[in-house]
Design a protein around this motif. Structure first.
Motif, short mmCIF file in Angstrom:
data_model
loop_
_atom_site.label_atom_id
_atom_site.label_comp_id
_atom_site.label_asym_id
_atom_site.label_seq_id
_atom_site.Cartn_x
_atom_site.Cartn_y
_atom_site.Cartn_z
N ARG A 67 31.53 -41.53 76.27
CA ARG A 67 32.29 -40.20 75.91
C ARG A 67 33.93 -40.23 75.89
O ARG A 67 34.52 -40.06 74.93
CB ARG A 67 31.76 -38.93 76.55
CG ARG A 67 32.12 -37.61 76.03
CD ARG A 67 31.61 -37.46 74.61
NE ARG A 67 31.43 -36.28 73.89
CZ ARG A 67 31.22 -35.99 72.68
NH1 ARG A 67 30.75 -36.99 71.97
NH2 ARG A 67 31.04 -34.88 72.40
N ASP A 116 34.99 -42.65 73.41
CA ASP A 116 34.94 -41.94 72.00
C ASP A 116 36.25 -41.19 71.74
O ASP A 116 36.86 -41.31 70.73
CB ASP A 116 33.87 -41.05 71.77
CG ASP A 116 32.50 -41.82 71.75
OD1 ASP A 116 32.60 -42.87 71.30
OD2 ASP A 116 31.60 -41.10 71.80
N ARG A 169 39.40 -43.30 71.26
CA ARG A 169 39.18 -44.06 70.04
C ARG A 169 39.91 -43.09 69.25
O ARG A 169 40.70 -43.62 68.53
CB ARG A 169 38.00 -44.28 69.60
CG ARG A 169 37.70 -44.96 68.13
CD ARG A 169 36.52 -45.57 67.89
NE ARG A 169 35.87 -46.59 68.82
CZ ARG A 169 34.97 -46.21 69.55
NH1 ARG A 169 34.50 -45.11 69.99
NH2 ARG A 169 34.34 -47.34 70.56
N LEU A 174 34.48 -34.43 67.56
CA LEU A 174 33.42 -34.67 68.53
C LEU A 174 32.44 -33.31 68.99
O LEU A 174 31.88 -33.56 69.70
CB LEU A 174 34.09 -35.27 69.86
CG LEU A 174 34.71 -36.49 69.50
CD1 LEU A 174 35.06 -37.11 70.91
CD2 LEU A 174 33.80 -37.62 68.93
#
Length: 220
Positions: A163, A166, A169, A184
């Motif tokens: 997580r 993510d 990124r 998200l």
């Protein structure tokens, strides 16, 4: 709603007056200190309260880059945006590695300057487009030395859980906390917590450093 408290430091009187005029035109910003050289800027930041310090790279007595280090020691909570006529490679990289949240050219528009200050205060990062392109080019690994940098960056990123990766990124894509939350399906406070955790795990001072690390690991 409280206004963003800004410290402005520039040794050129005309430029200083222009920066003040731009900042004073924004209802959400407040100039709380002005300095014409680096040592005075550090002292003003230490006295506080200051949310964002807008520093010229080249100033007498103590240059803006040295002032970044001193301000981060004296007032760690102050976000720093560098303002300069020059986009030279050593200055850009040193400013970002020292923990500056933004790097803006003096040829920028008033809107861009305000965007940089607001982004820094929000915990985001802002680079003038020419500087952003330059940074991406500079961190691209090449040869054996580049491979080692990529490996070292990958080792640091391995500290993150999926997580957190993510979130990083999307930070590297330049998204704000609100935009990351939408992507998200997370609340903005949750994203802020994740970003803070990512920076701590990676030993990065801000989003710019984390982005540089991510791009280096990816070989970009």
């Amino acid at each position: 709603m409280s206004r963003i408290r800004v410290l402005v430091a520039d040794d050129e009187p005309l430029m200083l007056a222009g920066i003040q005029a731009v900042l004073e035109s924004a209802p959400d910003l407040e100039i709380v200190a002005v300095a014409e050289e680096g040592a005075a800027a550090v002292a003003a930041a230490g006295r506080g309260p200051v949310d964002v310090a807008l520093l010229d790279v080249r100033m007498p007595l103590l240059g803006g880059l040295d002032a970044v280090d001193a301000i981060r020691a004296a007032a760690p909570g102050v976000a720093i945006v560098m303002l300069t006529s020059f986009g030279d490679e050593p200055s850009v990289l040193r400013a970002l590695r020292l923990g500056a949240s933004g790097y803006v050219l003096k040829t920028c528009t008033p809107e861009e300057l305000l965007r940089a200050v607001r982004a820094a205060h929000a915990g985001d990062a802002y680079l003038s487009p020419p500087v952003a392109r330059q940074v991406i080019g500079l961190i691209g690994p090449a040869g054996a030395a580049g491979a080692e940098r990529r490996r070292a960056a990958g080792d640091r990123l391995a500290r993150l859980n999926p997580r957190e990766t993510d979130v990083l990124r999307l930070v590297a894509e330049g998204l704000s906390n609100a935009a990351i939350g939408t992507r998200l399906r997370m609340s903005e406070p949750s994203v802020k917590t994740y970003v803070s955790r990512v920076l701590t795990k990676l030993d990065c001072a801000n989003r710019v450093q984390a982005t540089m690390l991510f791009r280096t690991s990816a070989g970009e």
